[in-house]
Design an enzyme around this catalytic site. Structure first.
Site, PDB file in Angstrom:
ATOM      1  N   GLY A 101       0.790  -1.231   0.000  1.00  0.00           N
ATOM      2  CA  GLY A 101       0.000   0.000   0.000  1.00  0.00           C
ATOM      3  C   GLY A 101       0.820   1.278   0.000  1.00  0.00           C
ATOM      4  O   GLY A 101       0.330   2.334   0.393  1.00  0.00           O
ATOM      5  N   HIS A 106       9.447   6.930  -1.278  1.00  0.00           N
ATOM      6  CA  HIS A 106      10.584   7.413  -0.487  1.00  0.00           C
ATOM      7  C   HIS A 106      10.295   6.914   0.917  1.00  0.00           C
ATOM      8  O   HIS A 106       9.236   7.245   1.484  1.00  0.00           O
ATOM      9  CB  HIS A 106      10.675   8.945  -0.564  1.00  0.00           C
ATOM     10  CG  HIS A 106      11.798   9.560   0.228  1.00  0.00           C
ATOM     11  ND1 HIS A 106      12.697  10.470  -0.320  1.00  0.00           N
ATOM     12  CD2 HIS A 106      12.160   9.425   1.524  1.00  0.00           C
ATOM     13  CE1 HIS A 106      13.555  10.855   0.604  1.00  0.00           C
ATOM     14  NE2 HIS A 106      13.253  10.235   1.747  1.00  0.00           N
ATOM     15  N   HIS A 108       9.328   6.060   4.438  1.00  0.00           N
ATOM     16  CA  HIS A 108       8.758   6.905   5.493  1.00  0.00           C
ATOM     17  C   HIS A 108       8.062   6.035   6.527  1.00  0.00           C
ATOM     18  O   HIS A 108       7.491   4.992   6.203  1.00  0.00           O
ATOM     19  CB  HIS A 108       7.794   7.950   4.922  1.00  0.00           C
ATOM     20  CG  HIS A 108       6.714   7.390   4.048  1.00  0.00           C
ATOM     21  ND1 HIS A 108       6.939   7.033   2.745  1.00  0.00           N
ATOM     22  CD2 HIS A 108       5.404   7.118   4.295  1.00  0.00           C
ATOM     23  CE1 HIS A 108       5.814   6.587   2.216  1.00  0.00           C
ATOM     24  NE2 HIS A 108       4.869   6.605   3.137  1.00  0.00           N
ATOM     25  N   HIS A 110       5.127   6.220   9.234  1.00  0.00           N
ATOM     26  CA  HIS A 110       3.979   6.921   9.808  1.00  0.00           C
ATOM     27  C   HIS A 110       4.021   6.730  11.326  1.00  0.00           C
ATOM     28  O   HIS A 110       4.182   5.597  11.797  1.00  0.00           O
ATOM     29  CB  HIS A 110       2.669   6.321   9.321  1.00  0.00           C
ATOM     30  CG  HIS A 110       2.409   6.436   7.857  1.00  0.00           C
ATOM     31  ND1 HIS A 110       1.516   7.345   7.327  1.00  0.00           N
ATOM     32  CD2 HIS A 110       2.905   5.742   6.796  1.00  0.00           C
ATOM     33  CE1 HIS A 110       1.464   7.195   6.004  1.00  0.00           C
ATOM     34  NE2 HIS A 110       2.283   6.231   5.656  1.00  0.00           N
TER      35      HIS A 110
HETATM   36  P1  AMP Z   1       2.066   5.841   1.949  1.00  0.00           P
HETATM   37  O1  AMP Z   1       0.731   5.412   1.437  1.00  0.00           O
HETATM   38  O2  AMP Z   1       2.534   5.032   3.119  1.00  0.00           O
HETATM   39  O3  AMP Z   1       3.074   5.967   0.842  1.00  0.00           O
HETATM   40  O4  AMP Z   1       1.820   7.261   2.586  1.00  0.00           O
HETATM   41  C1  AMP Z   1       2.105   8.462   1.973  1.00  0.00           C
HETATM   42  C2  AMP Z   1       1.599   9.539   2.906  1.00  0.00           C
HETATM   43  O5  AMP Z   1       2.178  10.754   2.516  1.00  0.00           O
HETATM   44  C3  AMP Z   1       0.081   9.727   2.901  1.00  0.00           C
HETATM   45  O6  AMP Z   1      -0.432   9.522   4.220  1.00  0.00           O
HETATM   46  C4  AMP Z   1      -0.099  11.176   2.440  1.00  0.00           C
HETATM   47  O7  AMP Z   1      -1.141  11.833   3.095  1.00  0.00           O
HETATM   48  C5  AMP Z   1       1.250  11.783   2.769  1.00  0.00           C
HETATM   49  N1  AMP Z   1       1.629  12.918   1.948  1.00  0.00           N
HETATM   50  C6  AMP Z   1       1.634  12.999   0.604  1.00  0.00           C
HETATM   51  N2  AMP Z   1       2.069  14.208   0.197  1.00  0.00           N
HETATM   52  C7  AMP Z   1       2.365  14.903   1.317  1.00  0.00           C
HETATM   53  C8  AMP Z   1       2.856  16.220   1.573  1.00  0.00           C
HETATM   54  N3  AMP Z   1       3.155  17.078   0.574  1.00  0.00           N
HETATM   55  N4  AMP Z   1       3.026  16.599   2.864  1.00  0.00           N
HETATM   56  C9  AMP Z   1       2.736  15.759   3.864  1.00  0.00           C
HETATM   57  N5  AMP Z   1       2.279  14.512   3.701  1.00  0.00           N
HETATM   58  C10 AMP Z   1       2.082  14.087   2.444  1.00  0.00           C
HETATM   59 ZN    ZN Z   2      12.997  10.826  -2.281  1.00  0.00          ZN
END
Ligand code: AMP
Ligand code: ZN
Length: 121
Positions: A101, A106, A108, A110
């Site tokens: 999902g 990049h 990250h 949560h």
């Molecule tokens: P994932 O589905 O684990 O890749 O989560 C990506 C997360 O990045 C989602 O929860 C988005 O809401 C968050 N996201 C995307 N763009 C931004 C942004 N510019 N600033 C902060 N959060 C973001």
């Molecule tokens: Zn990156």
């Protein structure tokens, strides 16, 4: 160190300050910022500034960096308003790849917490 960044990556742009974010923490290697679509009272993302695509791309040499990120989690969770363990606590989630999902390629982490109900989870 621009060679560590992917010019097409939104989180690299955030790490470089080219796209604004609501910062929670920053040092030379790590950035934490609020998720733009939070699904709980506390929802921020912890990223290495260096472009690592996903957990599937992590290598042995990344262990100190990942250890540092994990050690930041409880400090930043408390700072951002997560209530104390065990009544409070938080969730750490790293989506990896399509089946996992992952939307932003990049790495990250949560960090999600605060009183329930949450929008998701
Ligand atoms: P994932 O589905 O684990 O890749 O989560 C990506 C997360 O990045 C989602 O929860 C988005 O809401 C968050 N996201 C995307 N763009 C931004 C942004 N510019 N600033 C902060 N959060 C973001
Ligand atoms: Zn990156």
């Amino acid at each position: 160190m621009s060679s560590n960044h992917d010019p097409n990556c939104i989180f690299c742009k955030i790490a470089e300050g080219k796209i604004p974010s609501k910062k929670v923490y920053e040092d030379e290697e790590v950035l934490a910022f609020h998720d733009i679509h939070p699904w709980a009272p506390v929802h921020f993302l912890l990223i290495p500034k260096r472009h690592i695509v996903s957990m599937a791309h992590v290598q042995d040499g990344d262990a100190p960096l990942l250890g540092k990120i994990m050690a930041l989690v409880p400090k930043l969770a408390q700072q951002e308003g997560c209530r104390p363990y065990p009544e409070g606590g938080f969730r750490v989630v790293t989506n990896t790849g399509a089946d996992g999902g992952q939307e932003v390629p990049h790495l990250h982490f949560h960090v999600i917490g605060g009183p329930r109900p949450w929008l998701k989870g």
